[in-house]
Scaffold this motif. Structure first.
Motif, PDB file in Angstrom:
ATOM      1  N   ASP A 303     -28.051  -7.143  -3.761  1.00  0.00           N
ATOM      2  CA  ASP A 303     -27.472  -7.133  -5.112  1.00  0.00           C
ATOM      3  C   ASP A 303     -28.284  -6.225  -6.031  1.00  0.00           C
ATOM      4  O   ASP A 303     -27.721  -5.482  -6.839  1.00  0.00           O
ATOM      5  CB  ASP A 303     -27.449  -8.551  -5.687  1.00  0.00           C
ATOM      6  N   ALA A 304     -29.615  -6.294  -5.919  1.00  0.00           N
ATOM      7  CA  ALA A 304     -30.477  -5.440  -6.749  1.00  0.00           C
ATOM      8  C   ALA A 304     -30.232  -3.968  -6.420  1.00  0.00           C
ATOM      9  O   ALA A 304     -30.166  -3.117  -7.310  1.00  0.00           O
ATOM     10  CB  ALA A 304     -31.945  -5.799  -6.535  1.00  0.00           C
ATOM     11  N   GLY A 305     -30.069  -3.672  -5.117  1.00  0.00           N
ATOM     12  CA  GLY A 305     -29.798  -2.295  -4.713  1.00  0.00           C
ATOM     13  C   GLY A 305     -28.476  -1.788  -5.259  1.00  0.00           C
ATOM     14  O   GLY A 305     -28.374  -0.634  -5.701  1.00  0.00           O
ATOM     15  N   MET A 306     -27.454  -2.631  -5.255  1.00  0.00           N
ATOM     16  CA  MET A 306     -26.148  -2.234  -5.791  1.00  0.00           C
ATOM     17  C   MET A 306     -26.246  -1.961  -7.291  1.00  0.00           C
ATOM     18  O   MET A 306     -25.624  -1.023  -7.808  1.00  0.00           O
ATOM     19  CB  MET A 306     -25.114  -3.321  -5.519  1.00  0.00           C
ATOM     20  N   PHE A 307     -27.024  -2.788  -7.988  1.00  0.00           N
ATOM     21  CA  PHE A 307     -27.213  -2.558  -9.426  1.00  0.00           C
ATOM     22  C   PHE A 307     -27.876  -1.207  -9.667  1.00  0.00           C
ATOM     23  O   PHE A 307     -27.468  -0.442 -10.549  1.00  0.00           O
ATOM     24  CB  PHE A 307     -28.059  -3.680 -10.033  1.00  0.00           C
ATOM     25  N   MET A 308     -28.915  -0.893  -8.879  1.00  0.00           N
ATOM     26  CA  MET A 308     -29.634   0.367  -9.054  1.00  0.00           C
ATOM     27  C   MET A 308     -28.715   1.559  -8.779  1.00  0.00           C
ATOM     28  O   MET A 308     -28.763   2.575  -9.481  1.00  0.00           O
ATOM     29  CB  MET A 308     -30.858   0.396  -8.141  1.00  0.00           C
ATOM     30  N   LYS A 309     -27.846   1.433  -7.770  1.00  0.00           N
ATOM     31  CA  LYS A 309     -26.895   2.509  -7.482  1.00  0.00           C
ATOM     32  C   LYS A 309     -25.929   2.709  -8.650  1.00  0.00           C
ATOM     33  O   LYS A 309     -25.625   3.842  -9.040  1.00  0.00           O
ATOM     34  CB  LYS A 309     -26.125   2.198  -6.205  1.00  0.00           C
ATOM     35  N   ALA A 310     -25.429   1.587  -9.190  1.00  0.00           N
ATOM     36  CA  ALA A 310     -24.487   1.673 -10.312  1.00  0.00           C
ATOM     37  C   ALA A 310     -25.148   2.312 -11.528  1.00  0.00           C
ATOM     38  O   ALA A 310     -24.546   3.148 -12.216  1.00  0.00           O
ATOM     39  CB  ALA A 310     -23.958   0.282 -10.656  1.00  0.00           C
ATOM     40  N   LEU A 311     -26.399   1.930 -11.796  1.00  0.00           N
ATOM     41  CA  LEU A 311     -27.117   2.500 -12.933  1.00  0.00           C
ATOM     42  C   LEU A 311     -27.372   3.990 -12.708  1.00  0.00           C
ATOM     43  O   LEU A 311     -27.295   4.790 -13.653  1.00  0.00           O
ATOM     44  CB  LEU A 311     -28.437   1.761 -13.137  1.00  0.00           C
TER      45      LEU A 311
END
Length: 405
Positions: A303-311
């Protein structure tokens, strides 16, 4: 925006990477290296020595083939545009350790001395090339009680020579031996989640044979403090980029102080042009080098990785739009410089006429809309009057019937 996009990356882990992992890593310009956990631990986490030694492990792998190293935790997100913008004013052959997010406390029991980060009174330098005269002269600048020291680069001896402690402190920063302030009386360290920039000049000065023995003999709170202690002992101290020293809005390293959702909202407003001060929004994003995502706040690492990709995508949209506008403005200025005075006046006249026509159209639309609103309001009031009259007639009829009975 940096999310391991072709950047040479060294990842330090507590397990031996397999041949398959190394092969996949090589395709992404990565190198995975092993360093064991601390047994027994000498801090809060068993991996803190590895965290402190990560830049030196990376230097062993990369050699003298780079100018700047981006140092941070596994949930530190770097913004490459901001890092390059910051680094361009520094000579990488000098030993720089750059961050503006520093843990600090004095050991005294006052609100100003309590341990937190980023702390405005933390001992550090600003670079000699940074012109702070405008901030010093400006009444709008938030001048810390700790006075700026210029270093080229910063050293413990320079900080100790000044020893210009905060007005909020009743004691000096440093003892007569110029030891780094440490627990239990002080807390002083860069913040690992916020990250730092380390120059090739620094890595040349502090080799593996110096770093590892120092780290392995150290007891403290975490890997970032291990690193800070050993850099201090080797003669190197923290340099703040400059602007963030006087204006907290211009901080570069985790500028929102772990406010990841605040940054998402801020970037969106910059993209949409809905910032209260659009110019300030763009300047703040240009200064941004890192954000600490805090992966522990998510349900999983994925989930943290997906957030970083979106940002990363969101930031890239802003950067593309912003720099395209800069290019367009530059091209317009170049075209303008090539025009004769008559051509320039004719173009300005056309722009004035177009603007006047636009406002006339807006006024016409507004006038028509206003007429419609007035008409609708009159209709509403007439309808209410008829309904009221009907109710009164009904009430009168009821009373007449009661009188008859």
């Amino acid at each position: 925006m940096l999310l391991l996009q072709g950047i040479r990356t060294v990842i330090a882990t507590n397990s031996q990477p397999t041949a398959a992992i190394q092969a996949e890593a090589a395709q992404n310009n990565e190198t995975w290296v092993y360093y064991p956990d601390d047994v027994p631990a000498r801090s809060f986490y068993k991996g803190d020595s590895r965290a402190a030694l990560a830049p030196f492990l990376a230097h062993k792998e990369l050699g003298d083939t780079y100018k700047w190293m981006l140092y941070g935790d596994d949930d530190t997100q770097f913004f490459l545009d901001g890092a390059l913008r910051l680094a361009k004013d520094f000579d990488p052959d000098l030993p720089w350790f750059i961050t503006d997010n520093v843990w600090w406390s004095t050991g005294e029991h006052t609100p100003h001395s309590w341990r937190h980060h980023p702390h405005p009174d933390a001992p550090r330098c600003i670079p000699c090339h940074y012109d702070d005269s405008a901030f010093v002269a400006s009444a709008k600048a938030t001048i810390p009680s700790y006075k700026a020291i210029k270093g080229c680069p910063c050293t413990p001896e320079l900080l100790c020579a000044h020893n210009n402690h905060s007005l909020h402190m009743s004691e000096d920063w440093f003892n007569k031996y110029c030891d780094m302030p440490r627990l239990p009386h002080h807390m002083y360290s860069m913040h690992g989640g916020a990250g730092a920039l380390m120059s090739i000049g620094l890595m040349r000065k502090v080799g593996w044979d110096v770093a590892e023995p120092c780290v392995l003999k150290t007891f403290s709170t975490g890997g970032d403090t291990f690193l800070q202690i050993c850099l201090w002992e080797a003669g190197h101290a923290i340099t703040s980029p400059g602007a963030g020293f006087y204006d907290w809005q211009m901080r570069s390293f985790d500028a929102g102080s772990e406010d990841r959702m605040g940054l998402v909202d801020f970037v969106m407003r910059a993209i949409e042009g809905t910032c209260h001060d659009r110019g300030l929004c763009n300047v703040k994003l240009q200064h941004l080098v890192t954000i600490h995502v805090r992966s522990s706040a998510f349900g999983s690492k994925s989930d943290a990785g997906m957030f970083m990709k979106a940002l990363a995508v969101q930031y890239d949209v802003w950067a593309e739009n912003f720099y395209q506008r800069m290019i367009s403005e530059y091209e317009r200025q170049q075209e303008d410089a090539a025009l004769t005075d008559e051509e320039r006046q004719a173009r300005q006249q056309k722009a004035d006429d177009d603007q006047a026509a636009m406002w006339e159209s807006i006024g016409s639309c507004y006038g028509h809309a206003e007429e419609q609103v007035v008409s609708m309001e009159l209709d509403r009031r007439e309808k209410e009057a008829l309904e009221a009259e009907a109710r009164l007639q009904s009430i009168g009829a009821i009373r007449a019937m009661k009188g008859h009975t």
